[in-house]
Write a protein that holds these residues in place. Structure first.
Motif, short mmCIF file in Angstrom:
data_model
loop_
_atom_site.label_atom_id
_atom_site.label_comp_id
_atom_site.label_asym_id
_atom_site.label_seq_id
_atom_site.Cartn_x
_atom_site.Cartn_y
_atom_site.Cartn_z
N GLU A 74 -3.11 2.89 -24.58
CA GLU A 74 -3.86 3.34 -25.75
C GLU A 74 -3.86 2.28 -26.84
O GLU A 74 -4.87 2.03 -27.49
N VAL A 118 -6.26 -0.54 -25.89
CA VAL A 118 -7.64 -0.13 -26.13
C VAL A 118 -7.95 -0.22 -27.62
O VAL A 118 -9.03 -0.67 -28.02
N LYS A 119 -7.01 0.18 -28.45
CA LYS A 119 -7.20 0.13 -29.90
C LYS A 119 -7.42 -1.31 -30.37
O LYS A 119 -8.33 -1.57 -31.17
N ILE A 146 -8.44 -3.88 -28.52
CA ILE A 146 -9.70 -4.35 -27.93
C ILE A 146 -10.89 -3.83 -28.72
O ILE A 146 -11.80 -4.59 -29.05
N GLN A 147 -10.88 -2.54 -29.03
CA GLN A 147 -11.99 -1.96 -29.79
C GLN A 147 -12.06 -2.51 -31.21
O GLN A 147 -13.15 -2.71 -31.73
N ALA A 148 -10.92 -2.77 -31.80
CA ALA A 148 -10.90 -3.28 -33.18
C ALA A 148 -11.55 -4.65 -33.27
O ALA A 148 -12.09 -5.03 -34.32
N HIS A 149 -11.53 -5.40 -32.17
CA HIS A 149 -12.08 -6.75 -32.19
C HIS A 149 -13.36 -6.88 -31.37
O HIS A 149 -13.88 -7.99 -31.22
N GLY A 150 -13.84 -5.77 -30.83
CA GLY A 150 -15.10 -5.77 -30.12
C GLY A 150 -15.10 -6.60 -28.85
O GLY A 150 -16.11 -7.18 -28.49
N ASN A 161 -9.74 -10.18 -21.67
CA ASN A 161 -9.34 -9.96 -23.05
C ASN A 161 -8.29 -8.86 -23.19
O ASN A 161 -7.62 -8.77 -24.19
N ARG A 162 -8.15 -8.05 -22.14
CA ARG A 162 -7.06 -7.07 -22.12
C ARG A 162 -5.73 -7.81 -22.20
O ARG A 162 -4.82 -7.39 -22.89
N ASP A 204 -14.61 -6.74 -24.74
CA ASP A 204 -14.63 -5.79 -23.63
C ASP A 204 -14.54 -6.46 -22.27
O ASP A 204 -14.71 -5.82 -21.25
#
Length: 105
Positions: free
Chosen positions: A24, A27-28, A30-34, A40-41, A36
């Motif tokens: 989680e 994902v947070k 990754i989403q915060a920096h756009g 990048n994981r 995908d």
């Protein structure tokens, strides 16, 4: 006739598993920096790890963190394991020097 108790039973919420919490968090980040892309994981993992390293160093606990990581490497979740590469078996070497044929002229 006895009545049946239909009241919902309260179930104590269990603490999420470590892997779930970490996923989680990844994902947070990754989403915060756009980002995908799958690679990048790993960058997100490194970002979180770097922050943990810095905080551990500042707390004077970094060496102990490293020792705990070494001690617990067998407890890593699926996909996170560290495995040593398998070296190919070496051919047995002869104790004798190779025999050279005499040159003929």
């Amino acid at each position: 006739m006895a009545s049946r108790n239909t009241a919902p039973v309260e179930v104590e919420a269990t603490e999420p598993r470590h892997q779930h919490v970490v996923n989680e968090a990844l994902v947070k980040v990754i989403q915060a920096h756009g980002i995908d892309i799958q690679k990048n994981r790993y960058k997100a993992m490194r970002a979180i790890a770097w922050q943990a390293f810095v905080e551990s160093i500042e707390a004077g606990d970094f060496d102990a963190l490293v020792e705990r990581a070494i001690a617990n490497v067998d407890e890593l979740p699926s996909g996170w394991q560290i495995t040593a590469p398998v070296k190919p078996a070496q051919k047995p070497t002869s104790a004798k020097a190779p025999v050279r044929k005499a040159a003929t002229t």
